[in-house]
Design a protein around this motif. Structure first.
Motif, PDB file in Angstrom:
ATOM      1  N   PRO A  74       0.815  -1.210   0.000  1.00  0.00           N
ATOM      2  CA  PRO A  74       0.000   0.000   0.000  1.00  0.00           C
ATOM      3  C   PRO A  74       0.850   1.264   0.000  1.00  0.00           C
ATOM      4  O   PRO A  74       1.938   1.287   0.589  1.00  0.00           O
ATOM      5  CB  PRO A  74      -0.790  -0.124   1.309  1.00  0.00           C
ATOM      6  CG  PRO A  74       0.143  -0.866   2.227  1.00  0.00           C
ATOM      7  CD  PRO A  74       0.855  -1.854   1.342  1.00  0.00           C
ATOM      8  N   LEU A  75       0.349   2.304  -0.659  1.00  0.00           N
ATOM      9  CA  LEU A  75       1.023   3.591  -0.606  1.00  0.00           C
ATOM     10  C   LEU A  75       0.848   4.203   0.773  1.00  0.00           C
ATOM     11  O   LEU A  75      -0.092   3.879   1.499  1.00  0.00           O
ATOM     12  CB  LEU A  75       0.431   4.533  -1.662  1.00  0.00           C
ATOM     13  CG  LEU A  75       0.469   4.078  -3.120  1.00  0.00           C
ATOM     14  CD1 LEU A  75      -0.059   5.185  -4.036  1.00  0.00           C
ATOM     15  CD2 LEU A  75       1.863   3.649  -3.538  1.00  0.00           C
ATOM     16  N   ILE A  76       1.767   5.094   1.131  1.00  0.00           N
ATOM     17  CA  ILE A  76       1.652   5.789   2.413  1.00  0.00           C
ATOM     18  C   ILE A  76       1.027   7.159   2.176  1.00  0.00           C
ATOM     19  O   ILE A  76       1.227   7.780   1.134  1.00  0.00           O
ATOM     20  CB  ILE A  76       3.019   5.945   3.111  1.00  0.00           C
ATOM     21  CG1 ILE A  76       3.978   6.777   2.253  1.00  0.00           C
ATOM     22  CG2 ILE A  76       3.616   4.579   3.425  1.00  0.00           C
ATOM     23  CD1 ILE A  76       5.285   7.124   2.945  1.00  0.00           C
ATOM     24  N   GLY A  77       0.249   7.631   3.138  1.00  0.00           N
ATOM     25  CA  GLY A  77      -0.384   8.933   3.009  1.00  0.00           C
ATOM     26  C   GLY A  77       0.627  10.056   3.158  1.00  0.00           C
ATOM     27  O   GLY A  77       1.522   9.992   4.011  1.00  0.00           O
ATOM     28  N   SER A  78       0.513  11.067   2.324  1.00  0.00           N
ATOM     29  CA  SER A  78       1.433  12.203   2.417  1.00  0.00           C
ATOM     30  C   SER A  78       1.072  13.081   3.610  1.00  0.00           C
ATOM     31  O   SER A  78      -0.062  13.089   4.073  1.00  0.00           O
ATOM     32  CB  SER A  78       1.382  13.022   1.128  1.00  0.00           C
ATOM     33  OG  SER A  78       0.085  13.554   0.930  1.00  0.00           O
ATOM     34  N   ASN A  79       2.054  13.847   4.070  1.00  0.00           N
ATOM     35  CA  ASN A  79       1.854  14.779   5.185  1.00  0.00           C
ATOM     36  C   ASN A  79       2.406  16.124   4.745  1.00  0.00           C
ATOM     37  O   ASN A  79       3.615  16.353   4.785  1.00  0.00           O
ATOM     38  CB  ASN A  79       2.571  14.266   6.439  1.00  0.00           C
ATOM     39  CG  ASN A  79       2.326  15.145   7.654  1.00  0.00           C
ATOM     40  OD1 ASN A  79       1.960  16.314   7.528  1.00  0.00           O
ATOM     41  ND2 ASN A  79       2.525  14.592   8.836  1.00  0.00           N
ATOM     42  N   SER A  80       1.531  17.021   4.307  1.00  0.00           N
ATOM     43  CA  SER A  80       1.998  18.293   3.770  1.00  0.00           C
ATOM     44  C   SER A  80       2.573  19.201   4.848  1.00  0.00           C
ATOM     45  O   SER A  80       3.426  20.040   4.571  1.00  0.00           O
ATOM     46  CB  SER A  80       0.854  19.010   3.044  1.00  0.00           C
ATOM     47  OG  SER A  80      -0.230  19.255   3.929  1.00  0.00           O
ATOM     48  N   ALA A  81       2.121  19.035   6.101  1.00  0.00           N
ATOM     49  CA  ALA A  81       2.621  19.873   7.193  1.00  0.00           C
ATOM     50  C   ALA A  81       4.044  19.479   7.592  1.00  0.00           C
ATOM     51  O   ALA A  81       4.886  20.333   7.867  1.00  0.00           O
ATOM     52  CB  ALA A  81       1.689  19.787   8.396  1.00  0.00           C
TER      53      ALA A  81
END
Length: 307
Positions: A270-277
């Protein structure tokens, strides 16, 4: 009214669920109507493209939606919602703070099943059909389109996907951008972190332009951003930014992808969720292939983080 994901239809989402959530956020009726019209038009334009064209439009937002709810929905369906709903005029109210993260999460959650069902019934079934409407301008950037197509295909299996079978199939680079000559040279490094704090629908601003232009000036080989959505949530502006980087020989590293001028690498699912902060906070080499993993390790080490 039932707003469960399984019972909410797309027309009901547009006429009731979306307006109700925006009204509760104190958005005035005229602006609510504008958002609904924009979402409805985007859905129509998106459905009118071919399967391959829809695939490339949603590719830049796979990083964003990897951790979005509903988790059981296919990641492609969640990315459809990003293109049609999340990247609509709704973004303006989110950037101003009128619509918060919780409201965005509720809106995208409710939209997922409704839009997915509507697309199954209404989307064009051709493999290729030109983009039109709000997405028509994307086709003006052929190198970006080729890279985004490869990005979508790589995400399906993980690992490397070449852009075209031979050199002649890769679109020729654009001419050097005249803005580059006005860019002041900054500190030299291999990686340049890029993020945006403006409305994601605005044209590319001077700060982002300078960051992107460093690859043309030879100051950066690789740009890092948590997701390509940090360049823009407007698909045309995003394609323009990516075209500029790739045509000048630069590469872009995101939370799950490495996009190079002639190849794309993807993390295996699975891909990992990005964290823009905090874009580096959840970056890892898990399920990455050799070159991709090496770039991630180098980036983390450069910023003093544990690998």
């Amino acid at each position: 009214m039932s707003t469960g994901r399984r019972t909410l239809t797309w027309p009901l989402f547009l006429s009731t669920a979306l307006p109700d959530i925006l009204a509760e956020a104190n958005v005035d009726q005229a602006r609510i109507a504008a958002v609904v019209r924009d979402v409805e038009q985007r859905a129509t334009d998106y459905a009118g493209g071919g399967k391959s064209e829809r695939r490339l439009l949603r590719a830049p937002f796979l990083d964003d939606v990897a951790s979005f709810d509903p988790e059981e929905a296919p990641i492609g369906s969640r990315a459809d919602v990003a293109v049609v709903v999340r990247n609509s005029e709704l973004e303006r109210f989110h950037s101003m703070g009128s619509v918060g993260d919780d409201e965005i999460a509720t809106i995208t959650y409710l939209a997922t099943g409704a839009l997915n069902q509507w697309l199954r019934e209404n989307a064009d079934r051709s493999e290729h059909k030109p983009l039109h409407g709000v997405f028509a301008g994307v086709s003006e950037f052929p190198r970006a389109c080729a890279a985004l197509t490869a990005m979508a295909l790589a995400a399906e299996v993980g690992g490397r996907k070449a852009i075209g079978r031979d050199r002649n199939q890769v679109p020729a680079p654009l001419a050097r951008d005249p803005h580059v000559d006005r860019v002041s040279q900054g500190e030299e490094d291999t990686f340049q972190l890029v993020a945006t704090v403006r409305c994601g629908l605005d044209p590319i601003d001077s700060d982002l332009e300078r960051a992107l232009s460093r690859v043309a000036g030879g100051d950066a080989d690789l740009l890092f951003t948590s997701s390509l959505s940090r360049y823009s949530r407007n698909s045309v502006h995003l394609a323009q930014a990516l075209e500029f980087v790739l045509s000048n020989g630069g590469s872009v590293l995101t939370s799950n992808f490495l996009v190079r001028p002639r190849e794309v690498f993807s993390r295996r699912a699975p891909l990992i969720g990005s964290n823009s902060a905090e874009p580096l906070s959840n970056l890892s080499t898990d399920r990455l292939s050799g070159l991709h993993a090496r770039h991630v390790r180098d980036l983390l080490r450069q910023h003093g983080m544990q690998v």
